[in-house]
Design a protein around this motif. Structure first.
Motif, short mmCIF file in Angstrom:
data_model
loop_
_atom_site.label_atom_id
_atom_site.label_comp_id
_atom_site.label_asym_id
_atom_site.label_seq_id
_atom_site.Cartn_x
_atom_site.Cartn_y
_atom_site.Cartn_z
N MET A 67 0.89 -1.15 0.02
CA MET A 67 0.03 0.04 0.10
C MET A 67 0.72 1.15 -0.18
SD MET A 67 -3.08 -1.26 2.48
CE MET A 67 -2.06 -2.53 2.74
N THR A 68 0.54 2.29 -0.56
CA THR A 68 1.01 3.38 -0.82
C THR A 68 0.50 4.58 0.18
OG1 THR A 68 -0.18 4.38 -2.59
CG2 THR A 68 1.74 3.00 -3.07
N GLY A 69 1.36 5.58 0.68
CA GLY A 69 0.57 6.41 1.58
C GLY A 69 0.71 6.23 2.92
N THR A 70 1.25 4.88 3.22
CA THR A 70 1.15 4.32 4.73
C THR A 70 1.68 5.53 5.59
OG1 THR A 70 1.31 2.05 3.81
CG2 THR A 70 1.69 2.41 6.03
N GLU A 71 2.91 5.84 5.20
CA GLU A 71 3.43 7.00 6.16
C GLU A 71 2.69 8.12 6.50
OE1 GLU A 71 4.19 8.34 2.27
OE2 GLU A 71 4.17 6.29 3.02
N ARG A 72 1.64 8.41 5.86
CA ARG A 72 0.76 9.75 6.08
C ARG A 72 -0.77 9.23 6.69
NH1 ARG A 72 2.62 10.12 0.94
NH2 ARG A 72 0.49 9.64 0.22
N ILE A 73 -1.17 8.02 6.85
CA ILE A 73 -2.30 7.63 7.32
C ILE A 73 -2.02 6.76 8.67
CG2 ILE A 73 -4.31 6.52 6.74
CD1 ILE A 73 -4.00 9.17 4.98
N ALA A 74 -2.68 7.38 9.46
CA ALA A 74 -2.59 6.62 11.02
C ALA A 74 -3.24 5.25 10.50
CB ALA A 74 -3.20 7.28 11.89
N ARG A 75 -2.64 4.21 11.39
CA ARG A 75 -3.19 3.13 11.49
C ARG A 75 -4.61 2.86 11.89
NH1 ARG A 75 -0.33 -0.04 8.36
NH2 ARG A 75 1.95 0.47 8.45
N TRP A 76 -5.34 2.09 11.43
CA TRP A 76 -6.62 1.72 11.93
C TRP A 76 -6.51 0.64 13.05
CZ3 TRP A 76 -6.65 1.55 6.24
CH2 TRP A 76 -7.03 2.90 5.51
N THR A 77 -7.75 0.72 13.75
CA THR A 77 -7.80 -0.08 14.87
C THR A 77 -9.06 -1.46 14.77
OG1 THR A 77 -9.29 1.13 16.21
CG2 THR A 77 -6.79 1.44 16.70
N ARG A 78 -8.65 -2.20 15.13
CA ARG A 78 -9.64 -3.39 14.95
C ARG A 78 -10.89 -2.94 15.45
NH1 ARG A 78 -12.34 -7.49 18.26
NH2 ARG A 78 -12.41 -9.42 17.15
N GLY A 79 -11.95 -3.01 14.43
CA GLY A 79 -13.37 -2.76 14.33
C GLY A 79 -13.71 -1.46 13.94
N ASP A 80 -12.59 -0.74 13.43
CA ASP A 80 -13.00 0.40 12.65
C ASP A 80 -13.47 -0.01 11.39
OD1 ASP A 80 -11.77 2.25 14.53
OD2 ASP A 80 -9.93 2.41 13.22
N HIS A 81 -14.62 1.09 10.76
CA HIS A 81 -15.23 1.05 9.64
C HIS A 81 -14.34 1.73 8.37
CE1 HIS A 81 -19.12 -0.14 11.61
NE2 HIS A 81 -18.36 -1.12 11.64
N GLY A 115 2.40 -3.05 -0.78
CA GLY A 115 3.06 -3.23 -2.23
C GLY A 115 2.71 -4.00 -3.06
N GLU A 116 2.07 -5.14 -2.74
CA GLU A 116 1.76 -6.32 -3.54
C GLU A 116 0.44 -6.04 -4.43
OE1 GLU A 116 3.19 -10.59 -1.38
OE2 GLU A 116 0.96 -9.92 -1.10
N PRO A 117 0.97 -6.56 -5.65
CA PRO A 117 -0.38 -6.19 -6.75
C PRO A 117 -1.34 -7.30 -6.73
CG PRO A 117 1.52 -7.27 -7.55
CD PRO A 117 1.98 -7.05 -6.23
N TRP A 118 -1.56 -7.73 -5.43
CA TRP A 118 -2.83 -8.60 -5.57
C TRP A 118 -3.53 -8.45 -4.16
CZ3 TRP A 118 1.90 -11.05 -6.37
CH2 TRP A 118 2.34 -11.70 -5.30
N SER A 119 -4.86 -9.01 -3.72
CA SER A 119 -5.25 -9.22 -2.53
C SER A 119 -5.84 -10.56 -2.62
CB SER A 119 -6.14 -8.09 -1.94
OG SER A 119 -7.30 -8.02 -2.89
N VAL A 120 -5.95 -11.19 -1.52
CA VAL A 120 -6.34 -12.61 -1.18
C VAL A 120 -7.56 -12.41 -0.30
CG1 VAL A 120 -5.81 -14.95 -0.36
CG2 VAL A 120 -4.11 -13.48 -1.23
N GLU A 170 -4.45 -6.85 -8.94
CA GLU A 170 -4.95 -5.50 -8.82
C GLU A 170 -3.87 -4.51 -8.64
OE1 GLU A 170 -7.71 -5.87 -5.60
OE2 GLU A 170 -6.09 -5.87 -4.11
N GLU A 171 -4.06 -3.29 -8.64
CA GLU A 171 -2.78 -2.26 -8.31
C GLU A 171 -2.52 -2.25 -6.88
OE1 GLU A 171 -1.18 -0.01 -10.07
OE2 GLU A 171 -1.96 -0.88 -11.86
N PRO A 172 -1.69 -2.17 -6.35
CA PRO A 172 -1.28 -1.93 -5.10
C PRO A 172 -2.07 -0.87 -4.38
CG PRO A 172 0.86 -2.06 -6.15
CD PRO A 172 -0.31 -1.96 -7.02
N HIS A 173 -2.78 -1.39 -3.08
CA HIS A 173 -3.63 -0.41 -2.75
C HIS A 173 -3.14 1.01 -2.07
CE1 HIS A 173 -7.01 -3.37 -1.55
NE2 HIS A 173 -6.28 -3.78 -2.58
#
Length: 225
Positions: free
Chosen positions: A1-15, A101-106, A124-127
């Protein structure tokens, strides 16, 4: 995934929203045409895992007259006029796993009663992460992986047709096929996430089904403004 350094981590249960853009040369012009509200299961540097619950209200592409896209003959499936429609996810829920960074999801699917059905590798494109979720672009070609670890390509006809109508040039198609071959190597080696026991995972029964927001189609920049 790109932009990770700018977006805070989500927590379990977030929508959050799991979205796909249309392909730039087609009628959707790169706008979001698939949007699925999901619940975060895990969000780390190694993996984003989300749960799409049964009955989730989602956005999907349809033909201009409302006909499901898969009912259109392949020859005109990607050139017939389209729009989007809102409908509820049918059947059981889906667990989606994406590694940075992976070009697929499972994706993991179950039958009713939690009988595990199969893994599904969506090329798919990396998210790209943004405050409200992740965006990607589907690459048509997919892989089914069965519980006995056997696998097969899916939608090769759609992959070929997308190239014929100009949704994907030969260079990009070659990269997608190479990504698929890389995913096959992971399957053959039974690497992550296949080896990690996600088929035994179950959602928290207290989780509510996420709601589809009215601004589901806005760009990440618009949503941040």
């Amino acid at each position: 995934m790109t932009g990770t350094e700018r977006i805070a981590r989500w927590t379990r249960g977030d929508h959050i929203l799991w979205r796909y853009r249309g392909h730039a040369p087609d009628l959707s012009g790169g706008a979001v045409h698939i949007c699925r509200p999901v619940t975060v299961v895990q969000d780390t540097e190694e993996l984003l895992a989300v749960w799409m619950a049964p009955g989730t209200e989602c956005v999907r592409p349809v033909l201009a007259d409302g006909t499901p896209v898969h009912e259109e003959p392949l020859a005109t499936r990607y050139t017939a006029p389209r729009t989007t429609a809102v409908s509820r996810w049918f059947g059981t829920g889906v667990l989606k796993l994406a590694r940075p960074g992976e070009p697929w999801s499972v994706w993991l699917f179950w039958e009713r009663g939690w009988r595990f059905k199969n893994w599904y590798v969506n090329l798919e494109e990396p998210h790209t992460r943004w405050a409200g979720g992740v965006d990607s672009e589907d690459h048509f070609l997919d892989i089914a992986v069965r519980p006995d670890r056997s696998w097969s390509w899916l939608d090769e006809d759609e992959f070929d047709q997308a190239q014929r109508v100009g949704l994907m040039n030969s260079e990009k198609a070659r990269g997608v096929r190479e990504a698929g071959e890389a995913a096959v190597e992971v399957i053959r080696a039974w690497g992550a996430p296949f080896r990690d026991g996600w088929e035994h995972w179950r959602p928290d029964p207290a989780w509510l089904v996420p709601q589809l927001p009215s601004d589901w189609g806005r760009t990440a920049a618009e949503l941040a403004s």
